[in-house]
Design an enzyme around this catalytic site. Structure first.
Site, short mmCIF file in Angstrom:
data_model
loop_
_atom_site.label_atom_id
_atom_site.label_comp_id
_atom_site.label_asym_id
_atom_site.label_seq_id
_atom_site.Cartn_x
_atom_site.Cartn_y
_atom_site.Cartn_z
N PRO A 144 0.82 -1.21 0.00
CA PRO A 144 0.00 0.00 0.00
C PRO A 144 0.86 1.26 0.00
O PRO A 144 1.69 1.45 0.88
CB PRO A 144 -0.80 -0.11 1.29
CG PRO A 144 -0.76 -1.55 1.67
CD PRO A 144 0.55 -2.04 1.18
N GLU A 145 0.66 2.10 -1.01
CA GLU A 145 1.27 3.43 -1.06
C GLU A 145 0.11 4.43 -0.98
O GLU A 145 -1.01 4.04 -0.68
CB GLU A 145 2.08 3.59 -2.35
CG GLU A 145 3.12 2.48 -2.53
CD GLU A 145 3.96 2.61 -3.78
OE1 GLU A 145 4.05 3.72 -4.33
OE2 GLU A 145 4.53 1.60 -4.22
#
Length: 276
Positions: free
Chosen positions: A2-3
């Site tokens: 997850p960014e």
DNA sequence: CCCGGAACCTGAAGGC
DNA sequence: TGCCTTCAGGTTCCGG
């Protein structure tokens, strides 16, 4: 993985279920997930408090609770937050369960145990180190240029440094550099004004597109309803080692930079000629 | 200060 | 079939 686009997607989809309700229970199925103090103490701080808001800063999700407490969650590489109607059995890699008064559970599922949970009344201890938000209006080309000027490390490293800019990770850094036609190894402080402007635009474009596609599901990432994102379908270089460059057909190259796979087109992203 | 590399973890995928 | 290696990447820490 997850960014920013993935974490922001999770925030938006969790928001209507979480905000305005009370926390009725908290279970830490893997104790190491609590990063400040004992799980029992974290549980005491959560219990019976109201979730007043759900925000995001960089890759952190911020649950604002009553009495000025905050639940910070960082999903690191393999973490997901999943919504489940009580009392269904949690899936195999569930590391924490936050139960809500409205009948929903928020599950933190994380095979690799990297994700962290912090319950604190001093969130700034963690959040104040973070650099600017790249999708905020205040993140101007001028702001980026000033950041780049202060770093001699490879531009890819600076882009993923959370104290320089918050929220950009490995995939979106590669995509932004490809879009801006800049070699990932270029020292950050050698970019010209025009290159920095190009990079500024590219960062905003790849993050916005990622967000529109509800994030990139290359591996573990799923949204709170269990569905995947589709941003990975638009990736031009990230995870495309050996594939032809969409611009020139040259095979995409993979190198290791600070221990991370870095993908780029050795032709389109050639080192620029000597500046002086 | 600056950099590279290892550690934290576990599973998937590919080679032999 | 099955073992071994590599890859996956966010962050922190350690040594040069």
């Amino acid at each position: 993985m997850p960014e920013l686009p993935e974490v922001e997607t999770i925030r938006r989809e969790l928001y209507p279920f979480a905000v305005g309700t009370n926390i009725t229970d908290a279970k830490f199925l893997w104790e190491g997930i609590v990063h400040n103090g004992e799980p029992d103490e974290a549980k005491r701080r959560l219990l019976n408090r109201t979730i007043k808001d759900l925000g995001r800063r960089g890759k952190y999700l911020i649950f604002s609770l009553s009495d000025n407490y905050f639940l910070l969650i960082h999903l690191k590489m393999s973490g997901s937050l999943i919504l489940r109607k009580q009392p269904e059995l949690p899936p195999y890699y569930t590391r924490a369960v936050i139960s809500l008064a409205n009948g929903w559970d928020i599950l933190l599922v994380d095979p690799r145990k990297f994700a962290t949970v912090i319950v604190t009344d001093r969130p700034d201890m963690v959040l104040s180190k973070l650099g600017p938000e790249p999708l905020d209006n205040k993140f101007t080309p001028k702001v980026l240029i000033e950041i780049l000027r202060q770093h001699r490390s490879p531009i890819k490293v600076t882009l993923t440094d959370q104290e320089s800019i918050a929220g950009i990770g490995n995939m979106y850094a590669d995509e932004a550099l490809f879009r801006a036609k800049i070699n990932p190894l270029r020292p950050a402080n050698t970019l010209s004004f025009e290159e920095a402007e190009r990079l500024h635009r590219a960062i905003i474009e790849v993050l916005s597109k990622g967000l529109e596609s509800k994030g990139a599901s290359t591996r573990n990432y799923v949204r709170p309803d269990g569905n995947k994102g589709s941003a990975q379908l638009n990736f031009q270089v990230a995870h495309q080692g050996g594939q032809p460059c969409p611009c020139c057909g040259t095979p995409i190259k993979r190198i290791t930079l600070r221990g991370r796979g870095t993908y780029f087109c050795p032709d389109c992203q050639m080192d620029s000629p000597k500046l002086f």
